[in-house]
Design a protein around this motif. Structure first.
Motif, short mmCIF file in Angstrom:
data_model
loop_
_atom_site.label_atom_id
_atom_site.label_comp_id
_atom_site.label_asym_id
_atom_site.label_seq_id
_atom_site.Cartn_x
_atom_site.Cartn_y
_atom_site.Cartn_z
N ILE A 149 -29.83 3.55 19.11
CA ILE A 149 -29.71 4.20 20.54
C ILE A 149 -28.42 3.76 21.08
CG2 ILE A 149 -30.21 4.24 22.89
CD1 ILE A 149 -33.17 4.30 21.48
N LYS A 150 -27.98 2.32 21.08
CA LYS A 150 -26.85 1.55 21.52
C LYS A 150 -25.35 2.19 20.69
CE LYS A 150 -24.62 -2.84 21.58
NZ LYS A 150 -24.97 -4.23 21.03
N GLU A 151 -25.63 2.20 19.45
CA GLU A 151 -24.57 2.85 18.44
C GLU A 151 -24.19 4.25 18.85
OE1 GLU A 151 -24.49 3.61 13.79
OE2 GLU A 151 -25.14 1.60 14.38
N VAL A 152 -25.06 5.16 19.08
CA VAL A 152 -24.97 6.43 19.55
C VAL A 152 -24.27 6.41 20.90
CG1 VAL A 152 -26.12 8.69 20.21
CG2 VAL A 152 -27.13 7.43 18.05
N LYS A 153 -24.60 5.78 21.73
CA LYS A 153 -24.08 5.74 23.11
C LYS A 153 -22.59 5.41 23.07
CE LYS A 153 -28.15 5.41 26.02
NZ LYS A 153 -29.06 4.63 26.53
N GLU A 154 -22.47 4.33 22.07
CA GLU A 154 -20.68 3.92 22.19
C GLU A 154 -20.27 4.78 21.53
OE1 GLU A 154 -20.97 0.05 20.08
OE2 GLU A 154 -21.76 -0.92 21.71
N ARG A 155 -20.79 5.66 20.42
CA ARG A 155 -20.09 6.61 19.46
C ARG A 155 -19.74 7.47 20.42
NH1 ARG A 155 -23.28 6.99 15.07
NH2 ARG A 155 -23.99 8.98 15.81
N ASN A 156 -20.50 8.27 21.44
CA ASN A 156 -20.40 9.32 22.39
C ASN A 156 -19.25 8.57 23.57
OD1 ASN A 156 -22.14 10.81 21.10
ND2 ASN A 156 -23.82 10.55 22.55
#
Length: 694
Positions: free
Chosen positions: A684-691
């Motif tokens: 979830i953290k990775e997806v948020k950073e990517r976005n």
């Protein structure tokens, strides 16, 4: 008019590296279709004509060819063995009447053999078994026959026995005729002698021949009675019984040889003619209506019936798009118009060609039982039915698995954007297990496939075949989301400020569904508080929302929505208002229903030499793997495990290092399970950073 009883539509399928393509080469040589044998390891095999296939020594796409043997016409499809390309095996088996299952004499029944065998069972395809590579070190024919029984749960009917093994393998004994076929060392498949059985093998031959006759006569009561009275049935009766049992899938005639050394292939070809069905002897294809429900009608293999044909493969080459078609009934003629029942549009049949790998011969027509290619069809895709426009019907469609891995790609120079789009469009049409989508927020192109090798090959095809250089992102796992708690909630959508407004009120329950149930909608509204015509709008609103989960934007699986009550306004309510209410209700309620991240689990099958078993198991445990079984073999151990896909990237390199290059593995998607908390938080953290970066 061609006699359909002389047709054999067959596929050759097996585990990677069991010798399918080499066997196909030998068949083409023996039937006079080619004059010089090409070897896979030299990159010169006829059916491996893609550059990527020649370099890697593997088959990537199924290739079609036809040839003649003993007055019979063979339409042959050579299929890939690698697990990332099983879709090719699946769709080839769908249109074939029979198959040759090839097994390695030393490797035996390997992981991919099981998957392909399962596909063949599901498609109810009659098969003969060919145990190849008996000249190799560690080859043992009888051990592989036993494995076919134990691992595949199949019943092999041994037709031939090997004379000698490993480097002393010189020929085979035909049990029915009690004759030995012995080849010389020249490597010429035509240089053999047929003589009597060697004296030291006489008892063994009688023992296996008795088993063969006993099994065969089970198919015929009269022959069985006579046999029990001590009268052996004649040769023709035994052959007829074997043919009947093979077509009924009661047993599988089993042959042996070494394709590379040109020994034993003739008997396999004779077995195909004698025991595999012609197009008229297999169950006819069921027809379905446009909703996919069976109509009770069948596409009967008959030239005089209305046209029914299935497009099972699209291939793009330098002459344009080729559509491979199996004609089930009727005739397909050049210049005529056919109906595609999937699109509802008609297509004109331009050129019909018979394929020989990547070369072709022009035809004027094709008939029931034929496998041909048509050039220049516009809107036909894999699984579409082509039929007579006056008598429409749909054949049972194909079902393809969802991709489990994705990567982002972008062209290196901006000018290649359009070129890349056209190339990817062609590739998606060719391969139904390859999908593409555009990330709405970043504009990135995301390609999705069945495994790392699958996507690696696709990028390679983009570069070489289509001349598009691309930047490739890191592989991404196809996570999913679901909910774990039942929740009752209500939402009112109100927009009333002069003029016609919007009003919709819904009361609903959201609850977790059974695994694999997908999205289920039910209405329990009574008394007309939400009029019946608005129910589909509520369903549509929820259904449109499930593509984006609330945790990290992954699609949401297996949950049920029950509409219990609500309210409407005589003037301001509309379908669109109820759809908007449902979308907002999803965003409001799902975060309260215990959302959870799911990760794909792969069925991993590793083969390792004995000395490295401890290292391999330790490594799989570190990758959060669950060891399911360990099966010791003669040359090593097979380990089966369930492992999360996210921990399997780059595994082949690590496995080779651990096993000094001798380990092999295959994996395929198994199921989704809940992600451990720490992994979910990380994703979830990775997806948020990517976005955020976008």
């Amino acid at each position: 008019m061609t006699d359909l009883s002389l047709y054999r539509n067959i596929g050759i399928f097996a585990h990677v590296d069991a010798g399918k393509t080499t066997t196909t080469e030998r068949i083409l040589k023996l039937t006079g279709k080619i004059h010089k044998i090409g070897e896979v390891h030299d990159g010169a095999a006829t059916t491996d004509f893609m550059e990527q296939e020649q370099e890697r020594g593997i088959t990537i796409q199924s290739a079609a060819t036809s040839c003649f043997w003993n007055g019979h016409r063979f339409n042959i499809i050579d299929t890939p063995g690698h697990v990332d390309f099983t879709i090719e095996v699946y769709r080839s088996l769908k249109v074939l009447d029979g198959g040759i299952g090839v097994f390695c004499g030393s490797g035996g029944v390997e992981p991919q053999s099981e998957t392909n065998w399962r596909y063949a069972n599901e498609s109810e395809v009659a098969r003969v078994i060919y145990i190849n590579k008996l000249d190799r070190l560690g080859a043992n024919y009888y051990r592989v026959v036993k494995q076919v029984e134990d691992v595949l749960g199949a019943r092999p009917l041994v037709m031939t026995l090997p004379i000698g093994e490993e480097e002393n393998f010189v020929g085979v004994i035909d049990l029915l005729t009690r004759k030995a076929w012995i080849w010389d060392d020249s490597g010429d498949p035509l240089k053999y002698v047929i003589e009597d059985v060697p004296a030291d093998m006489a008892d063994l031959v009688e023992e296996w021949r008795e088993k063969l006759i006993e099994t065969a006569v089970e198919q015929d009561d009269d022959a069985m009675e006579k046999y029990l009275e001590g009268i052996e049935p004649d040769f023709e009766t035994v052959q007829r019984c074997i043919r009947k049992g093979t077509i009924n899938l009661d047993f599988f005639p089993t042959f042996c040889g070494s394709s590379f050394k040109n020994k034993g292939v003739q008997l396999v070809l004779n077995g195909v003619v004698d025991y595999l069905p012609s197009p008229t002897e297999v169950k006819p294809q069921p027809e379905v209506d446009l909703e996919g429900n069976a109509t009770g009608e069948f596409a009967i293999v008959d030239v005089n019936k209305p046209l029914r044909a299935l497009a099972f493969k699209i291939m793009d080459d330098r002459f344009g798009a080729l559509t491979f078609i199996r004609v089930y009934s009727g005739r397909l003629e050049k210049g005529t118009t056919v109906l595609n029942t999937f699109t509802g549009k008609t297509e004109r049949i331009g050129r019909i060609v018979e394929m020989h790998a990547n070369s072709r011969e022009e035809l004027d027509s094709a008939q029931a039982g034929d496998i041909v290619a048509v050039i220049g069809m516009k809107n036909v895709q894999t699984g579409h039915t082509l039929c007579d426009p006056d008598k429409p019907a749909t054949l049972e469609p194909m079902v393809f698995p969802d991709p489990v891995i994705s990567i982002a790609i972008s062209p290196k120079d901006k000018g290649s954007n359009e070129k890349m789009g056209i190339a990817i469009g062609k590739m998606v049409a060719e391969d139904p297990s390859f999908r593409v989508e555009t990330d709405q927020e970043s504009g990135e192109t995301i390609i999705k496939g069945m495994g790392e090798l699958h996507l690696d090959i696709k990028v390679d095809i983009l570069r070489r075949t289509h001349g598009v250089e691309v930047n490739v992102g890191k592989p991404q796992v196809a996570y999913r989301e679901t909910i774990t708690q039942r929740i009752e909630d209500s939402y009112t959508h109100k927009k009333q400020s002069g003029g016609s407004g919007q009003y919709a009120k819904i009361d609903y329950i959201i609850e977790p569904g059974e695994p694999g149930s997908g999205f289920v909608f039910e209405s329990q509204v009574t008394g007309g508080n939400v009029p019946r015509e608005y129910w589909p709008a509520v369903e549509k609103g929820f259904k449109a929302s499930i593509d984006k989960g609330v945790l990290a934007g992954f699609p949401c699986l297996d949950f049920k929505v029950i509409l219990t009550d609500g309210g409407f306004h005589a003037v301001d309510s509309s379908s669109i208002a109820f759809e908007i209410a449902a979308r907002a209700a999803y965003r409001q309620s799902v975060p309260k229903a215990g959302p959870q991240l799911l990760e794909p689990i792969m069925k991993v099958d590793v083969y390792t030499p004995d000395a490295h078993v401890g290292d391999v198991i330790g490594d799989l445990n570190r990758r959060r793997g669950m060891i399911k079984s360990q099966d010791p073999g003669v040359t090593g151990v097979r380990i089966k495990a369930d492992v999360p896909l996210s921990d399997m990237f780059g595994y082949i390199g690590d496995l080779r290092t651990m096993t000094s290059g001798r380990g092999q593995f295959s994996m395929e998607f198994s199921h989704y399970i809940a992600c451990p908390r720490n992994v979910a938080d990380e994703v979830i953290k990775e997806v948020k950073e990517r976005n955020k970066d976008k």
